[in-house]
Structure formats: C-alpha cells, structure tokens
Motif scaffolding. Structure first.
Motif, short mmCIF file in Angstrom:
data_model
loop_
_atom_site.label_atom_id
_atom_site.label_comp_id
_atom_site.label_asym_id
_atom_site.label_seq_id
_atom_site.Cartn_x
_atom_site.Cartn_y
_atom_site.Cartn_z
N HIS A 1 0.87 -1.10 0.07
CA HIS A 1 0.02 0.06 -0.20
C HIS A 1 0.97 1.16 -0.03
O HIS A 1 0.71 2.31 -0.86
N PHE B 1 2.44 1.79 -3.51
CA PHE B 1 1.33 2.13 -4.36
C PHE B 1 1.03 3.69 -4.26
O PHE B 1 1.07 4.44 -5.08
N HIS B 2 0.85 4.14 -2.83
CA HIS B 2 0.52 5.51 -2.55
C HIS B 2 1.44 6.45 -2.72
O HIS B 2 1.33 7.75 -2.79
N ARG B 3 2.94 6.07 -2.62
CA ARG B 3 3.85 7.12 -2.79
C ARG B 3 4.18 7.22 -4.33
O ARG B 3 5.14 8.10 -4.82
N TRP B 4 3.73 6.44 -5.30
CA TRP B 4 4.25 6.43 -6.48
C TRP B 4 3.49 7.78 -7.40
O TRP B 4 2.29 8.06 -7.04
N LEU C 1 0.33 2.26 -12.01
CA LEU C 1 -0.65 1.99 -10.87
C LEU C 1 -1.29 0.64 -10.79
O LEU C 1 -1.23 0.14 -9.66
N ALA D 1 -0.80 -2.30 -7.85
CA ALA D 1 -2.22 -2.31 -7.07
C ALA D 1 -2.39 -3.99 -7.03
O ALA D 1 -2.99 -4.55 -6.29
N CYS E 1 -1.56 -5.19 -3.68
CA CYS E 1 -2.33 -4.56 -2.47
C CYS E 1 -3.49 -5.16 -1.98
O CYS E 1 -3.86 -4.49 -0.87
N GLU F 1 -9.19 3.25 -5.40
CA GLU F 1 -7.89 3.57 -4.95
C GLU F 1 -7.11 4.20 -6.16
O GLU F 1 -6.30 5.19 -6.22
N ASP G 1 -8.30 7.67 -6.58
CA ASP G 1 -7.82 8.80 -5.82
C ASP G 1 -6.19 8.84 -5.91
O ASP G 1 -5.66 10.01 -5.79
N GLN G 2 -5.81 7.95 -6.36
CA GLN G 2 -4.09 8.00 -6.69
C GLN G 2 -3.96 9.02 -7.80
O GLN G 2 -2.97 9.83 -8.08
N CYS H 1 -4.89 12.65 -6.84
CA CYS H 1 -3.99 13.22 -6.07
C CYS H 1 -2.85 13.56 -6.78
O CYS H 1 -1.79 13.81 -6.70
#
Length: 109
Positions: free
Chosen positions: A65, A68-71, A86, A90, A93, A102, A105-106, A109
């Motif tokens: 996770h 994934f979220h820091r990519w 992504l 994923a 994840c 997800e 959102d990625q 953002c």
C-alpha cells in the motif's frame, strides 16, 4: 523444464538434478535453511518449497500500500503509462472491491 524434457520423474533423481543445478551459493543457502537436516532427507517438493519461501517471501500488504500511494507520475510518463504502473503496483495491494476508488484517488492526487 529440464526435468520434463528428460522425463525425470523419480523424486530422488529430481532432487539430485536440482541440487546439482542450483550451484554452490544457493546450495549452501538451502543447506542452511534445512539444517540440521540434510538435503537428502528432504523431498524434491520440500526443497523447492523451502527455496521459494526464502527467495520469494510473502509480501506485506501494508508495505505494498505504501509503495502504491507514494508512486507519482513522472514528467515523461503518459497518463496511460502512469495508469499502467498504478495497476501493476495495485496487483499486490489486495484492494479488492476498492481497486477502482484507490486508482481514482491516486490518479487525482
């Protein structure tokens, strides 16, 4: 493939071929992993399972996770390439039904 191509079905022969083919470094690793037992005391399947667990450990979902979220999208990366990356990230994840959210959102953002 070698075992299949040469029709080696006997477990002891399969183990002997494996132990010969893996080379001295990996042989020492698997020997250390099964110590105090010997390689000969294990079956082909047991040795393969031990090596798989050592060289391909189960991934930590929380770490996946995080990755994934820091990519972030690179400047030279197209939207399609970014989304593809992504999706690749994923896979490990376990987002399940929340995958779409997800990704969205990625992406936003």
């Amino acid at each position: 493939e070698y075992l299949l191509a040469n029709e080696i079905e006997d477990e002891q022969k399969r183990l002997a071929v494996l132990l010969t083919a893996i080379g001295p470094n990996i042989y020492q690793v698997q020997k250390d992993l099964i110590s105090p037992d010997t390689p000969a005391s294990k079956s082909f399947s047991e040795v393969v399972d031990i090596l798989k667990k050592h060289y391909k450990p189960k991934k930590l979902v929380v770490a996946e996770h995080f990755n994934f979220h820091r990519w972030l999208q690179k400047e030279v990366e197209t939207m399609a390439q970014f989304m593809g990356e992504l999706r690749r990230l994923a896979k490990t994840c376990q987002f399940g039904a929340f995958l779409g959210e997800e990704l969205r959102d990625q992406f936003v953002c």
